[in-house]
Write a protein that holds these residues in place. Structure first.
Motif, mmCIF file in Angstrom:
data_model
loop_
_atom_site.group_PDB
_atom_site.id
_atom_site.type_symbol
_atom_site.label_atom_id
_atom_site.label_comp_id
_atom_site.label_asym_id
_atom_site.label_seq_id
_atom_site.Cartn_x
_atom_site.Cartn_y
_atom_site.Cartn_z
ATOM 1 N N ASP A 1 0.835 -1.211 0.000
ATOM 2 C CA ASP A 1 0.000 0.000 0.000
ATOM 3 C C ASP A 1 0.868 1.259 0.000
ATOM 4 O O ASP A 1 0.574 2.230 -0.713
ATOM 5 N N VAL A 2 1.934 1.253 0.796
ATOM 6 C CA VAL A 2 2.824 2.415 0.855
ATOM 7 C C VAL A 2 3.533 2.605 -0.483
ATOM 8 O O VAL A 2 3.584 3.719 -1.020
ATOM 9 N N LEU A 3 4.043 1.518 -1.043
ATOM 10 C CA LEU A 3 4.829 1.603 -2.272
ATOM 11 C C LEU A 3 3.976 2.010 -3.472
ATOM 12 O O LEU A 3 4.472 2.661 -4.397
ATOM 13 N N ARG A 4 2.704 1.640 -3.464
ATOM 14 C CA ARG A 4 1.838 1.938 -4.598
ATOM 15 C C ARG A 4 1.159 3.298 -4.475
ATOM 16 O O ARG A 4 0.563 3.780 -5.432
ATOM 17 N N SER A 5 1.245 3.890 -3.313
ATOM 18 C CA SER A 5 0.596 5.183 -3.098
ATOM 19 C C SER A 5 1.582 6.314 -3.361
ATOM 20 O O SER A 5 2.734 6.096 -3.719
ATOM 21 N N ALA A 6 1.100 7.517 -3.146
ATOM 22 C CA ALA A 6 1.968 8.689 -3.311
ATOM 23 C C ALA A 6 2.627 9.070 -1.994
ATOM 24 O O ALA A 6 3.137 10.184 -1.851
ATOM 25 N N THR A 7 2.632 8.153 -1.039
ATOM 26 C CA THR A 7 3.196 8.440 0.276
ATOM 27 C C THR A 7 4.690 8.729 0.190
ATOM 28 O O THR A 7 5.456 7.890 -0.310
ATOM 29 N N PRO A 8 5.148 9.881 0.656
ATOM 30 C CA PRO A 8 6.594 10.122 0.724
ATOM 31 C C PRO A 8 7.225 9.159 1.736
ATOM 32 O O PRO A 8 6.611 8.822 2.753
ATOM 33 N N ILE A 9 8.436 8.712 1.452
ATOM 34 C CA ILE A 9 9.112 7.754 2.325
ATOM 35 C C ILE A 9 10.447 8.333 2.782
ATOM 36 O O ILE A 9 11.275 8.712 1.954
ATOM 37 N N ALA A 10 10.635 8.413 4.090
ATOM 38 C CA ALA A 10 11.912 8.852 4.653
ATOM 39 C C ALA A 10 12.775 7.618 4.892
ATOM 40 O O ALA A 10 12.325 6.648 5.511
ATOM 41 N N SER A 11 14.025 7.665 4.408
ATOM 42 C CA SER A 11 14.886 6.485 4.501
ATOM 43 C C SER A 11 16.341 6.902 4.692
ATOM 44 O O SER A 11 16.819 7.843 4.052
ATOM 45 N N PRO A 12 17.077 6.208 5.571
ATOM 46 C CA PRO A 12 18.504 6.504 5.736
ATOM 47 C C PRO A 12 19.313 5.853 4.622
ATOM 48 O O PRO A 12 19.270 4.628 4.436
ATOM 49 N N ASN A 13 20.049 6.654 3.865
ATOM 50 C CA ASN A 13 20.750 6.085 2.711
ATOM 51 C C ASN A 13 21.980 5.266 3.073
ATOM 52 O O ASN A 13 22.577 4.629 2.221
#
Length: 247
Positions: A110-122
């Motif tokens: 659901d998160v990946l298919r939506s327009a939800t911004p994702i915060a992630s440590p690179n």
């Protein structure tokens, strides 16, 4: 940098990523978890005194390769093999998302298919996998997990990517940690390049460690795996180990 042989060395500096609570937990009484137990076995087999070296996140541990530690407990990431070599994997952890309780997403898809911004440590091993899953998505990167959490907390529409155990341990108010995963990350013992003799010893200890855990009846109960999402091959995590005293 070539590390000294086990015969020449007197101490074994062990790098612990304290952000990865699936592997290690540090309290005032010492270190507990899978990584300290395995480190203890390796140090004993090598005939060295174990010296813990703390790192706040994986990125800082990776940057210290070649000088800061002799072995470290890190994700088996192909992007790191130019600087280090890895043992046989001994554990795996789930990378998932944290979202606000009222966020509509029920799973990672659901998160990946939506327009939800994702915060992630690179600097995390799962970040490259996440980037492949979101080629057109709004992926907001930060240098460290703490800075990714700051991005998440600043925007209530954002999801936070992280290791399940670490997200759960944070006890974030008003936040849900999704029950599935977008990546399964293998964990291994990392060594600086050209550590062939020590790597051979480490692999022997890892194999013995996995055999002991697989044949221990206490580790056949999978309730801990269902709760945390972290797992060792064929067994659930065993957290009942003697602590390593802090230095």
């Amino acid at each position: 940098m070539t590390m000294p042989s086990t015969a020449q060395a007197t101490v074994l500096r062990v790098g612990f990523n304290l952000n990865n609570t699936a592997l290690v937990q540090k309290t005032a009484s010492g270190y507990t978890g899978i990584a300290p137990e395995l480190a203890r076995r390796i140090a004993e087999a090598a005939g060295r005194a174990l010296v813990p070296v703390d790192y706040p996140n994986a990125r800082s541990a990776v940057e210290a390769v070649g000088g800061g530690w002799d072995i470290a407990f890190l994700a088996l990431d192909p992007a790191r093999t130019d600087r280090m070599c890895f043992s046989t994997p001994f554990h795996s952890v789930s990378a998932t998302f944290a979202v606000l309780k009222d966020h509509p997403a029920q799973n990672c898809t659901d998160v990946l298919r939506s327009a939800t911004p994702i915060a992630s440590p690179n600097g995390a091993a799962f970040h490259s996998k996440l980037a492949c899953l979101t080629p057109q998505g709004d992926l907001r990167t930060a240098p460290t997990p703490a800075e990714a959490r700051t991005l998440f907390e600043a925007d209530d529409t954002t999801a936070l990517a992280g290791i399940r155990d670490t997200l759960l341990a944070a006890n974030l108010v008003g936040i849900r940690v999704l029950s599935d995963e977008f990546a399964c990350i293998q964990q291994a013992v990392a060594l600086p390049k050209s550590s062939d003799a020590l790597l051979l010893l480490v692999n022997g200890i890892v194999d013995s460690f996995l055999h002991d855990r697989a044949t221990d009846p206490r580790n056949r109960i999978r309730s801990a795996e269902a709760t945390s999402g972290a797992r060792a091959p064929d067994v659930a995590p065993d957290r009942t180990v003697k602590p390593i005293l802090p230095h």
